[in-house]
Structure formats: structure tokens, C-alpha cells
Write a protein that holds these residues in place. Structure first.
Motif, short mmCIF file in Angstrom:
data_model
loop_
_atom_site.label_atom_id
_atom_site.label_comp_id
_atom_site.label_asym_id
_atom_site.label_seq_id
_atom_site.Cartn_x
_atom_site.Cartn_y
_atom_site.Cartn_z
N PHE A 111 0.72 -1.26 -0.22
CA PHE A 111 -0.06 -0.04 0.19
C PHE A 111 0.66 1.47 0.02
CE2 PHE A 111 -2.58 -3.41 2.40
CZ PHE A 111 -3.46 -3.32 1.53
N ALA A 112 2.01 1.20 0.49
CA ALA A 112 3.03 2.44 0.73
C ALA A 112 4.30 1.83 1.04
CB ALA A 112 2.55 3.40 1.71
N SER A 113 5.31 2.53 0.52
CA SER A 113 6.66 1.95 0.57
C SER A 113 7.62 3.22 0.52
CB SER A 113 7.14 1.08 -0.50
OG SER A 113 7.32 1.74 -1.82
N ILE A 114 8.79 2.93 1.20
CA ILE A 114 9.97 3.88 1.42
C ILE A 114 11.35 3.02 1.09
CG2 ILE A 114 8.84 5.83 2.64
CD1 ILE A 114 10.38 4.79 5.11
N THR A 115 12.30 3.67 0.75
CA THR A 115 13.88 3.11 0.87
C THR A 115 14.31 3.66 2.00
OG1 THR A 115 13.77 3.57 -1.82
CG2 THR A 115 15.94 3.21 -0.51
N PRO A 116 14.97 2.72 2.75
CA PRO A 116 15.46 3.17 4.24
C PRO A 116 16.53 4.23 3.87
CG PRO A 116 15.18 0.82 3.92
CD PRO A 116 14.99 1.36 2.66
N ASN A 117 16.39 5.27 4.82
CA ASN A 117 17.35 6.41 4.63
C ASN A 117 17.46 6.83 6.48
OD1 ASN A 117 19.08 8.33 4.36
ND2 ASN A 117 17.38 9.79 3.19
N GLN A 118 18.34 6.53 6.81
CA GLN A 118 18.28 6.58 8.49
C GLN A 118 18.86 8.01 8.76
OE1 GLN A 118 21.93 3.91 8.46
NE2 GLN A 118 22.28 4.88 10.45
N ASN A 119 18.47 8.45 10.03
CA ASN A 119 18.95 9.67 10.55
C ASN A 119 19.82 9.45 11.38
OD1 ASN A 119 16.35 10.86 9.25
ND2 ASN A 119 15.14 10.29 11.21
N ALA A 120 20.38 10.56 11.86
CA ALA A 120 21.54 10.75 12.57
C ALA A 120 21.54 9.81 13.92
CB ALA A 120 21.99 11.96 13.08
N ASP A 121 20.10 9.77 14.44
CA ASP A 121 19.97 8.77 15.57
C ASP A 121 19.51 7.51 15.33
OD1 ASP A 121 17.52 9.47 14.63
OD2 ASP A 121 16.43 9.86 16.44
N ASN A 122 19.96 7.00 14.19
CA ASN A 122 19.81 5.42 13.61
C ASN A 122 18.21 5.28 13.62
OD1 ASN A 122 21.35 3.25 12.83
ND2 ASN A 122 20.94 2.14 14.59
N THR A 123 17.33 6.26 13.21
CA THR A 123 16.16 5.95 13.01
C THR A 123 15.55 6.30 11.65
OG1 THR A 123 15.18 8.19 13.85
CG2 THR A 123 15.40 6.53 15.41
N ILE A 124 14.54 5.73 11.15
CA ILE A 124 13.75 5.98 9.94
C ILE A 124 12.47 6.44 9.93
CG2 ILE A 124 13.13 4.71 7.73
CD1 ILE A 124 15.16 2.68 8.43
N ASP A 125 12.19 7.37 9.52
CA ASP A 125 10.83 8.01 9.62
C ASP A 125 9.87 7.67 8.47
OD1 ASP A 125 11.18 9.61 12.09
OD2 ASP A 125 12.13 11.28 10.97
N PHE A 126 8.58 6.94 8.63
CA PHE A 126 8.07 6.48 7.70
C PHE A 126 6.51 7.15 7.80
CE2 PHE A 126 6.36 2.36 5.37
CZ PHE A 126 5.72 3.05 4.32
N ASN A 127 6.12 8.38 7.16
CA ASN A 127 5.16 9.02 7.24
C ASN A 127 4.17 8.75 5.97
OD1 ASN A 127 5.74 10.03 9.69
ND2 ASN A 127 7.01 11.63 8.43
N PHE A 128 3.16 8.04 6.37
CA PHE A 128 2.33 7.68 4.93
C PHE A 128 0.94 8.45 4.82
CE2 PHE A 128 1.22 4.54 7.88
CZ PHE A 128 0.15 3.92 7.98
N SER A 129 0.66 8.53 3.73
CA SER A 129 -0.69 9.22 3.27
C SER A 129 -1.91 8.24 3.71
CB SER A 129 -0.99 9.60 1.93
OG SER A 129 0.21 10.50 1.45
N PRO A 130 -3.15 8.80 3.92
CA PRO A 130 -4.12 7.74 4.25
C PRO A 130 -4.29 6.79 3.44
CG PRO A 130 -4.82 9.92 4.49
CD PRO A 130 -3.53 10.19 3.94
N ILE A 131 -4.51 5.55 4.05
CA ILE A 131 -4.65 4.27 3.01
C ILE A 131 -5.83 3.64 3.11
CG2 ILE A 131 -3.69 1.81 2.69
CD1 ILE A 131 -0.89 3.21 3.57
N ASP A 132 -6.54 3.07 2.29
CA ASP A 132 -7.53 2.08 2.27
C ASP A 132 -7.06 0.78 2.29
OD1 ASP A 132 -9.75 0.48 2.24
OD2 ASP A 132 -10.77 1.60 0.67
N ALA A 133 -6.74 0.06 3.13
CA ALA A 133 -6.01 -1.44 3.14
C ALA A 133 -7.32 -2.36 3.27
CB ALA A 133 -5.02 -1.43 4.35
N GLY A 134 -8.27 -2.33 2.64
CA GLY A 134 -9.44 -3.18 2.91
C GLY A 134 -9.19 -4.46 1.97
N MET A 135 -9.49 -5.60 2.31
CA MET A 135 -9.40 -6.74 1.66
C MET A 135 -10.30 -6.38 0.16
SD MET A 135 -9.94 -10.63 2.83
CE MET A 135 -8.88 -11.95 1.97
#
Length: 234
Positions: A111-135
């Protein structure tokens, strides 16, 4: 001999008591999971519509469709807002996705994806737009990519079946087939008795103008079967 016994028996009892009351081995130290941490936030709908064969997760993938690491999207409030973290994301992960996985942790749909790009504190922010993940929304996606060209997308609905998003559910569930009037296109709770499932998974359409077998990817056919057997909910 009696004196020896009187000496050894208390020692043995003391030794046995120490084994029962104490721990033979030291506890293994708590070691933080290696790798990066992904912080996930966004809004998602439709997770509860999936059958027990699948789960909607944040997952990390390498060079295959099988997740190297995953975590179900469970921390969701009444408005569908997600705020979770997943640690242990290693350098082998080349894509992080909001997706549906089957029991083998194989990706069914992303439904949404990113390529890992770590911050200085070794974290990755993944903020996604609203998703309809219904079956059913996922199944509609399969229709859009594989079926609507003939079934409604060009103002023509072959066999009287329109599979565009505005019409598909109404024209499928509990509706008698034009090709086989003794069968419903979809019989909720029974994929084997549903002509749609027979069409994409069997040879029933081999004599039609177009053979529909294998029209959907195998993952799509599996999702459709599980959805129908699970009650064909919208």
C-alpha cells in the motif's frame, strides 16, 4: 559408616535445596535489537476486513517477496491513526512497506513504501498518506489491473459484468451468472460454488472467447478465495 552418612546426608540435602531455590545459570543479558528503528505514522482503514490468513503490517524486504522483518499494525486509534515503531531493521532491508502478508510472510499487496534512509539517531521516519487497506479494495485493485479492460473500463461490460470500482461489488455478490445461470458469480462463504473463483482458478472459461485461468497472479487468486470463503464482505 554411620558417622559418614550423618555427615554426607545433610550436605546432599543442602545441595539439592540450593538447586531447587536458586538458578543454575545466570540470566542472559538483555541485548537491544541490532539495526535501525523505523517510526511509522499515518492513517489506515480496512484492516479488520482481512481474514485470518493475512495481516496488514509494516515490513522490511530485501530481494524477495518474503519479509525479512515485520510488525502488525495493531496500535490504531478509533480514527485509524497509526503510531508504532519497529526495531531491528538491518542493512539487508532495501524497502520498508505498509503491506498485507500471508501466513508465510509473503507480500500480497503493498500500500505504501519507502527506501530506508536513516537519520543521525539511527531511526527511519515512515510517514504515509491515508490508506484504504481493505480486503475488497485490494481485490478491486486486481480487477483494475487485469479485468476492467473488458469489464466496464471501455464502456463495454463483457457478459454484462462491470468490474469497475463503482459497480463490481453490486454486480458480483449473490448475482446469478450470465454464462452459467445456475451459479452465482459470488456465493458468500463458498468460493468453490462461485463462478468467479472457478473462472480465475479453473478451466471453466476454456471454451469462452477468452480463457480467464491464471488471469490474476497466484497471490490475487488466493486472496479472492479467502475473501469469498470468509463471507465476501465489502
Amino acid at each position: 559408616m554411620k558417622m559418614l552418612n550423618s555427615f554426607f546426608i545433610p550436605v546432599l540435602l543442602l545441595s539439592a535445596a540450593s538447586c531447587d531455590d536458586g538458578k543454575i545459570y545466570e540470566d542472559a543479558p538483555d541485548i537491544p535489537a541490532s539495526g535501525m528503528t523505523v517510526k511509522v505514522s499515518g492513517t489506515v482503514a480496512g484492516i479488520d476486513s482481512w481474514t485470518g490468513d493475512y495481516s496488514v503490517c509494516v515490513a522490511g524486504f530485501g530481494d524477495s517477496d518474503f519479509a525479512l522483518i515485520s510488525k502488525p499494525l495493531t496500535a490504531i486509534d478509533d480514527a485509524g491513526n497509526v503510531n508504532i515503531e519497529m526495531s531491528g531493521v538491518t542493512q539487508d532491508v532495501t524497502s520498508i512497506e505498509i503491506c498485507a502478508l500471508n501466513r508465510l510472510r509473503k507480500r500480497v499487496v503493498s500500500f505504501a513504501s519507502i527506501t530506508p534512509n536513516q537519520n543521525a539517531d539511527n531511526t527511519i521516519d515512515f510517514n504515509f498518506s491515508p490508506i484504504d487497506a481493505g480486503m475488497y479494495s485490494t481485490i478491486q485493485g486486481f480487477f483494475n489491473s487485469s479485468c476492467v479492460q473488458c469489464h466496464g473500463g471501455s464502456n463495454h461490460a463483457a457478459a454484462g459484468l462491470n468490474l469497475t470500482s463503482a459497480e463490481s461489488y453490486r454486480q458480483l455478490v449473490g448475482i446469478a451468472s450470465v454464462k452459467s445461470p445456475d451459479l452465482e458469480r459470488i456465493t458468500p462463504g463458498n468460493a468453490s460454488a462461485s463462478l468467479l473463483w472457478q473462472t480465475v482458478a479453473g478451466d471453466v472459461s476454456s471454451s469462452w472467447a477468452y480463457n480467464h485461468r491464471d488471469l490474476l497472479p497466484s497471490a490475487g487468486a488466493d486472496v479472492m478465495k479467502s475473501w469469498i470463503d470468509g463471507g465476501a464482505r465489502r
